[in-house]
Design a protein around this motif. Structure first.
Motif, short mmCIF file in Angstrom:
data_model
loop_
_atom_site.label_atom_id
_atom_site.label_comp_id
_atom_site.label_asym_id
_atom_site.label_seq_id
_atom_site.Cartn_x
_atom_site.Cartn_y
_atom_site.Cartn_z
N TRP A 1 0.86 -1.18 0.00
CA TRP A 1 0.00 0.00 0.00
C TRP A 1 0.89 1.22 0.00
N GLU B 1 -10.03 7.85 -1.18
CA GLU B 1 -9.83 6.38 -1.14
C GLU B 1 -8.94 5.96 -2.32
N LYS C 1 -6.81 4.84 17.00
CA LYS C 1 -7.10 5.01 15.59
C LYS C 1 -7.99 6.23 15.32
N PRO D 1 -2.51 1.07 6.42
CA PRO D 1 -3.80 1.54 5.93
C PRO D 1 -4.85 1.53 7.04
N LEU D 2 -5.91 2.27 6.85
CA LEU D 2 -6.95 2.36 7.87
C LEU D 2 -7.64 1.01 8.08
N GLN D 3 -7.69 0.22 7.00
CA GLN D 3 -8.25 -1.13 7.12
C GLN D 3 -7.22 -2.01 7.86
N PRO D 4 -7.65 -3.15 8.40
CA PRO D 4 -6.72 -4.00 9.15
C PRO D 4 -5.43 -4.25 8.39
N SER E 1 -1.46 -5.69 7.53
CA SER E 1 -0.75 -6.97 7.61
C SER E 1 0.61 -6.75 8.24
#
Ligand code: SF4
Ligand code: SF4
Ligand code: SF4
Ligand code: SF4
Lengths: 258, 209
Positions: free
Chosen positions: B35, B44, B174, B198-201, B203
């Motif tokens: 990312w 986005e 967050k 990233p704001l999403q979970p 890795s």
């Protein structure tokens, strides 16, 4: 020695553009951006083809982008469309200079029409890849980026173009492949700035055609006898004016569709 | 159609397709990033890739030169602005010059308040390496965070291993973290324990370079 006034003026303008592209790292605030979008002394300018790709992709164009794009489109529409290629584009300057290698004159050429196909391909590619395809791989953008952010790996693409142009196909990028050139040739078709032709002064020495990298455009006046160059492919570079020994050619404003 | 014309069109089609294919392969082969950290206000990612016209004005307007431009190794993101937080994080300028410079809306002009930026979020990815979790009072990330005590707080509890020392753990919140990456740059370890993702979970493999 004979001075090529038009070519001289053109080089001054082209080098000024290069200079402007170099200034952002000096932090002067005089110029910011590249040929995709820029602010010049506060004036907002944008590439209409970039705006078109964004429009296709998102259905809208942000106002600053739209305003700048219309301004630029209007400007080039008035001043000859492909004047961008002849006078402004940094890649145009580079490939132009490489044409001073005499060997390039013996290479084969590709038809001018290729650009329109490239333009279509780029628009279709934008839709399938979901990115403004030409803005992403544009060698013009790459050259500008190298000037304002320092050279990097993406210059390989430009090197590849130059290699083909000095070894295989004469001026293939600007003549046959550049979608932006194709786009501006449409504006050039309706622009009032033209190369005018006086048949009575012409001795058919053919020097103009030899000086022009899109020499096909001179067929209309020289062979068919029109009073000016009709094709939008003419970059209004003035090389033919410099080359003509009798003054049969001139640069002028006229009703665009006559 | 005349023979000459037909041939011309065929050459044109061939040239254009070759070019397109070459460009496509070039970009595909390079898109190796999990990312990318964008400048403040970035919409986005998919939308960003559609909107950004690769003009570099955001990067040129950044006084800290925190915004870099993606080159060939960025693949499909070639020519788009990227922040490499470990090298040079975003300083959350109050007047957001990068957002103001963007003509395309790829950086959303609605963002007026720098602390409302949400370009990512810091994560303590290498918990086992974090000096604070080892019992030292490092807390450098906490101290450098521009939203100290909001985006990062220190939670203390008993060090279960020794039974008599305390652990002062940096905890990211967050909802307040801007993703500026100042903590990522500040982390004293060779490989930062705290990284913006990233704001999403996120890795495990977020940190590159
Ligand atoms: S054809 Fe394209 S690369 Fe060549 S001068 Fe025109 S815009 Fe520049
Ligand atoms: S907020 Fe400031 S430091 Fe951050 S990217 Fe924008 S200009 Fe650079
Ligand atoms: S200023 Fe906006 S359009 Fe230009 S490169 Fe930055 S994000 Fe993209
Ligand atoms: S990225 Fe780090 S320094 Fe920036 S706001 Fe979030 S926790 Fe604080």
């Amino acid at each position: 020695m004979k001075v090529n006034h038009w070519t001289l003026a053109r080089r001054v303008v082209q080098l000024t553009v290069i200079g402007l592209l170099l200034t952002p790292c000096l932090g002067w605030g005089l110029f910011q951006g590249n040929l995709q979008s820029a602010s010049l002394l506060g004036l907002k300018l944008s590439d209409p083809l970039a705006a078109l790709q964004v429009l296709l992709l998102t259905g809208t164009v942000a106002l600053p982008l739209l305003g700048g794009a219309l301004l630029v489109l209007g400007g080039y529409g008035l001043l000859g469309g492909k004047t961008f290629c002849g006078w402004v584009c940094p890649l145009g300057l580079v490939t132009d200079v490489f044409e001073y290698l005499p060997s390039t004159r013996q290479l084969r050429i590709w038809p001018l029409r290729g650009k329109m196909i490239a333009l279509l391909v780029v628009l279709l590619l934008s839709l399938t890849l979901k990115i403004p395809a030409f803005e992403t791989i544009s060698p013009i953008g790459i050259v500008s980026r190298a000037l304002s952010f320092g050279p990097a790996s993406d210059l390989l693409l430009v090197a590849a173009i130059l290699l083909v142009e000095v070894l295989l196909v004469r001026r293939f990028w600007c003549r046959s492949l550049c979608p932006l050139g194709g786009f501006y040739s449409l504006a050039g078709r309706v622009s009032p700035l033209r190369i005018g032709y006086r048949a009575e002064a012409c001795t058919h020495c053919d020097r103009c055609r030899r000086s022009c990298f899109v020499f096909e455009v001179l067929d209309a006046p020289l062979v068919e006898g029109t009073s000016h160059v009709v094709s939008g492919e003419c970059t209004r570079c003035g090389a033919c004016l410099d080359a003509c020994p009798t003054g049969a050619l001139n640069m002028r404003f006229q009703h665009p569709l006559k | 159609m005349s023979e000459e014309r037909r041939r011309a069109v065929i050459t044109g089609v061939r040239a254009a397709l070759t070019g397109a294919a070459a460009g496509y392969l070039l970009l595909r082969s390079g898109s190796g990033y999990a990312w990318l950290l964008r400048p403040p206000g970035a919409v986005e990612e998919q939308e960003f890739l559609r909107k950004c016209i690769r003009c570099g004005r955001c990067a040129q307007s950044c006084l800290y030169r925190a915004v870099d431009m993606g080159r060939l190794d960025a693949g499909i993101a070639l020519g788009t602005p990227v922040i490499r937080a470990r090298k040079n994080p975003c300083r959350l300028c109050a007047d957001l010059p990068c957002v103001k410079a963007c003509p395309s809306g790829a950086l959303d002009p609605q963002l007026q308040d720098a602390v409302k930026t949400r370009i990512g979020t810091a994560v303590l990815v290498e918990r086992q390496e974090c000096l604070s979790l080892k019992g030292l009072r490092c807390e450098v990330c906490y101290r450098t965070c521009p939203l100290l005590d909001k985006a990062i707080t220190i939670e203390n509890y008993l060090n279960a291993r020794t039974g008599r020392h305390a652990i002062f753990e940096p905890v990211v919140h967050k909802e307040h973290c801007t993703g500026c990456g100042i903590c990522e740059q500040a982390c004293v370890l060779d490989r930062p324990a705290i990284v913006v993702g990233p704001l999403q979970p996120p890795s495990e493999s977020l940190y590159e370079g």
